[in-house]
Scaffold this active site. Structure first.
Site, PDB file in Angstrom:
ATOM      1  N   ASP A 462       0.895  -1.179  -0.080  1.00  0.00           N
ATOM      2  CA  ASP A 462       0.182   0.133  -0.166  1.00  0.00           C
ATOM      3  C   ASP A 462       0.913   1.312  -0.042  1.00  0.00           C
ATOM      4  O   ASP A 462       2.072   1.140   0.187  1.00  0.00           O
ATOM      5  CB  ASP A 462      -0.943   0.059   1.233  1.00  0.00           C
ATOM      6  N   ASP A 528     -10.561   2.255  -3.501  1.00  0.00           N
ATOM      7  CA  ASP A 528     -11.118   1.708  -2.521  1.00  0.00           C
ATOM      8  C   ASP A 528     -12.488   1.833  -2.317  1.00  0.00           C
ATOM      9  O   ASP A 528     -13.058   1.098  -1.450  1.00  0.00           O
ATOM     10  CB  ASP A 528     -10.518   2.763  -1.250  1.00  0.00           C
TER      11      ASP A 528
HETATM   12  C1  GLA Z   1      -5.835   1.844   2.152  1.00  0.00           C
HETATM   13  C2  GLA Z   1      -6.138   0.505   0.853  1.00  0.00           C
HETATM   14  C3  GLA Z   1      -7.299  -0.299   1.680  1.00  0.00           C
HETATM   15  C4  GLA Z   1      -6.830  -0.739   3.150  1.00  0.00           C
HETATM   16  C5  GLA Z   1      -6.354   0.200   3.948  1.00  0.00           C
HETATM   17  C6  GLA Z   1      -5.667  -0.273   5.156  1.00  0.00           C
HETATM   18  O1  GLA Z   1      -6.856   2.523   2.145  1.00  0.00           O
HETATM   19  O2  GLA Z   1      -6.667   1.176  -0.067  1.00  0.00           O
HETATM   20  O3  GLA Z   1      -7.465  -1.404   0.888  1.00  0.00           O
HETATM   21  O4  GLA Z   1      -5.486  -1.484   2.790  1.00  0.00           O
HETATM   22  O5  GLA Z   1      -5.481   1.285   3.267  1.00  0.00           O
HETATM   23  O6  GLA Z   1      -5.470   0.676   5.958  1.00  0.00           O
END
Ligand code: GLA
Length: 725
Positions: A462, A528
């Site tokens: 990430d 997301d």
């Molecule tokens: C980001 C990612 C999510 C998740 C969160 C965890 O927003 O895009 O899919 O992994 O972080 O904190």
């Protein structure tokens, strides 16, 4: 393939001859004048065999009139545009030595070389500007897919350093290209298409975010006004780079128009010491009929890479939206059991497993399994997941650090910042300086150690904030360029140490989607936002560049966590299967009916993924903006899977006639609706006896006459298979 060199041209004695090369591959022709620095005279549909005389005439006929250029010569402008030639647009090389040596004029060191293989026609020139003590190598490759890619390497041959402010490459497009389509977006709504006239001037899309961003151009296309997915000539570019960048279309009053791109360098970011060199990212150019034609070349190129994932894309369970930071072993074990029951093949433990990470305010950087939450380490969960026959995946956010972490307290000098101040926090975090050798070594050791200790086949990588004031310690010199290269190195090093490891590139969703990162990773997280209505658009846009097998696409909860919209499982799953399928929903709490239907969708995905992940993407230009038709046609065109989505209430009383493009015109197909076993998906309301079609028709009829579909509910999707009979 015809290669014409200057010696072949000696017959045309009455006009001064030029050194012209005709590259042909994948239905594309590129004619390049390499008498001097390479200048593209033509880039578009294949021109067929051309004699040396034809090429010479093409060059003469295409020369700009002195009245258009304002100069007495009319030579085409170069792929590396030089201000010294009278180019008033964005220059190819920007740089200087203390205010001098800022306008290079390169002279070829020898004739261009052209090497030909089944994979590519590769044109290379080496040129020098002795007065400025700079050399450049320009590579122009026409790949088997018809994709054109180009990069330049600039070397400082002087005895003093050269301050490089940027190197930009530009590909010409013809006057027909009067409309631009590119992308913008924001968190949870990536890939919003913006269309506008390609007017005089520069339309520049810039990212100084340290990543391409949610609003990244992704594919920047210009074409005949009104071009669609299946019609109209269109030219598009993409920069294969995960750091700062600019991508633009530029049109001059003299009739010249280009699409260009390059890395954006921050002030003083790149000082070329004597003998040092800088290589630009690849600039990719794709030409096609309609955006689908352009997209097909990107997909073919990506699929031909030796590193392209070949094993069937496993169904993922990502625990994030199911449990968030609630890492209780019994809960996670129950989720694993439920996941295995519906047919999941890869279980990914998301954020929250490492020291001090009870919420998103602390712990980033402390890459040790949290002893309080996981007294026996991750082994009980990993073993359970592996015992159920699923792969285990783990979330990291390596480039980031919470100020509230052991790491930040011990090594404040590892944070990218300026000497006298810290950047504003975003999601309570700062960015680690991967250009700092100790920070890099720490991350490598920590990740390597966890990947060695546990049986982990997959990393979700990430990257949740943008880079502000990204300076190296202690003097604050800018560090995005180094950061990007170090990121690529770290990814490669971990993959080399853990053969078979797959890595997903996530950046708060789709903030880092590009052909740079995809050379080091195996999947991108599209967004997301798992709301199927939004995902139809996000996935459609993302698939303009990446084939479906690289796009993570999940079934979320009935009510979307990001938008609050509620959708049927049929719409959520029918949308998600057009990608690399995952589930991000608390499967322990679902009804038996949902479980049965979800199991059916997973089975349907497994049945079709071979085709979805190898076939040709088609997107129809449907007259009703509420009706989106996407499909994937097998390469041998014996079968296809289409989805017809009602994005809103349809304008007409029924969906109306839907055309199914991309099939073999001369093959007869049985077109019929597809739904999973156990599906509770409501049949479209039957009106006047009209149900879903089950017909046998030639591909040309399905593409031109189409098939009447009955009324459907807004925010629903129908699937159709076409099987050759
Ligand atoms: C980001 C990612 C999510 C998740 C969160 C965890 O927003 O895009 O899919 O992994 O972080 O904190």
């Amino acid at each position: 393939m015809l290669v014409v060199t200057s010696s072949d041209l000696s017959a045309t004695s009455d006009v001064p001859t030029s050194d012209l090369r005709h590259l042909r591959a994948g239905g594309v022709s590129v004619v390049v004048d390499v008498t001097g620095m390479p200048a593209i005279l033509y880039w578009g549909a294949d021109l067929g065999d051309l004699t040396a005389d034809h090429l010479q005439a093409l060059e003469t006929a295409g020369r700009l009139h002195p009245r258009a250029t304002g100069f007495d010569t009319g030579r085409a402008f170069g792929v590396l545009p030089e201000a010294a030639t009278g180019w008033f647009g964005i220059p190819g090389v920007s740089g200087h030595r203390g205010g001098q040596d800022w306008s290079p004029s390169f002279v070829l060191g020898g004739p261009a070389t052209l090497s030909t293989s089944p994979d590519a026609e590769i044109l290379t020139v080496d040129a020098t500007d002795p007065d400025l003590a700079l050399t450049v190598r320009l590579e122009l490759e026409l790949l088997a897919s018809g994709l054109l890619r180009s990069r330049a390497t600039l070397t400082n041959t002087g005895s003093e350093h050269y301050q490089l402010d940027g190197v930009t490459l530009a590909l010409p497009v013809p006057s027909e290209a009067t409309e631009i389509a590119d992308f913008t977006g924001r968190w949870a709504k990536e890939r919003i298409v913006q269309r506008h006239e390609f007017t005089h001037g520069s339309h520049v899309r810039t990212s100084r975010r340290g990543r391409p961003g949610f609003d990244s151009q992704l594919v920047y296309a210009a074409g005949r006004s009104g071009f669609g997915f299946g019609h109209g000539e269109v030219w598009g570019i993409h920069l294969g780079w995960s750091g700062n960048q600019q991508v633009y279309g530029e049109r001059m009053p003299n009739g010249v128009a280009v699409l260009g791109a390059g890395e954006v360098l921050l002030p003083g970011e790149l000082i070329l010491e004597p003998a040092a060199a800088y290589t630009t990212p690849w600039l990719f150019g794709s030409y096609g009929i309609g955006l689908d034609g352009l997209t097909a070349r990107f997909h073919e190129f990506l699929r031909a890479r030796p590193i392209h994932p070949v094993k069937p894309r496993p169904v993922v369970c990502n625990v994030w939206e199911a449990v968030y930071f609630d890492h209780r072993l019994d809960r996670l074990v129950a989720l694993a059991d439920a996941a295995a029951t519906v047919g999941v093949e890869r279980y990914v433990l998301d954020d929250g497993w490492f020291r001090h990470r009870r919420d998103d305010t602390a712990g980033l950087g402390d890459w040790y399994v949290d002893e309080g939450v996981w007294p026996d380490g991750l082994r009980p969960l990993v073993d359970h997941v592996r015992g159920l026959g699923m792969e285990f995946g783990l979330w990291f956010e390596p480039e980031m650090v919470n100020p509230d972490s052991d790491l930040a307290r011990a090594h404040p000098d590892w944070i990218l910042s300026l000497p006298h101040r810290m950047p504003p926090e975003a999601r309570h975090q700062q960015v680690l300086d991967l250009g700092h050798p100790d920070a890099y070594a720490y991350l490598l050791e920590r990740m390597d150690s966890i990947l060695s200790e546990y049986d982990i086949g997959y990393v979700k990588w990430d990257h949740n904030r943008e880079l502000v004031d990204p300076g190296h310690h202690p003097d604050g010199t800018p560090g995005v360029h180094n950061q990007t290269l170090a990121l690529y190195r770290l990814l490669d090093e971990l993959k080399a140490r853990h053969p078979g490891l797959e890595i997903e590139s996530c950046s708060s969703g789709g903030g880092r989607v590009d052909l740079g990162i995809i050379d080091h990773t195996d999947r991108i997280w599209g967004s997301d936002c798992i709301d199927a209505l939004e995902r139809q658009g996000i996935n459609r846009g993302t698939s303009s560049l990446l084939p479906l097998e690289l796009i993570g696409s999940h079934v979320g909860s009935p009510t979307s966590h990001t938008t609050g919209r509620t959708h049927t499982l049929a719409f959520r799953a029918g949308t998600a299967i057009f990608g690399h399928l995952g589930i991000e929903w608390d499967m322990t709490a679902m009804s038996d009916a949902d479980r049965a239907e979800l199991t059916g969708w997973v089975a349907l995905y497994k049945q079709w993924r071979g085709l979805l992940h190898s076939g040709r993407l088609v997107r129809a230009d449907h007259p009703d903006p509420a009706v989106w038709v996407n499909g994937v046609v097998a390469q041998d065109r014996r079968s296809a899977l289409f989805s017809v989505a009602a994005m809103a209430s349809t304008v007409t009383a029924s969906v109306g006639v839907v055309r199914f493009p991309g099939l073999d015109p001369n093959v007869t197909y049985r077109l019929h609706a597809v739904a999973p076993e156990g599906s509770a998906a409501p049949e479209p309301r039957r009106r006047f006896g009209l149900g879903l079609p089950d017909v046998a028709l030639p591909g040309r009829v399905l593409a031109r006459a189409g098939v009447q579909l009955p009324p459907v509910r807004p925010e629903s999707v129908l699937l159709f298979a076409a099987d050759a009979v």
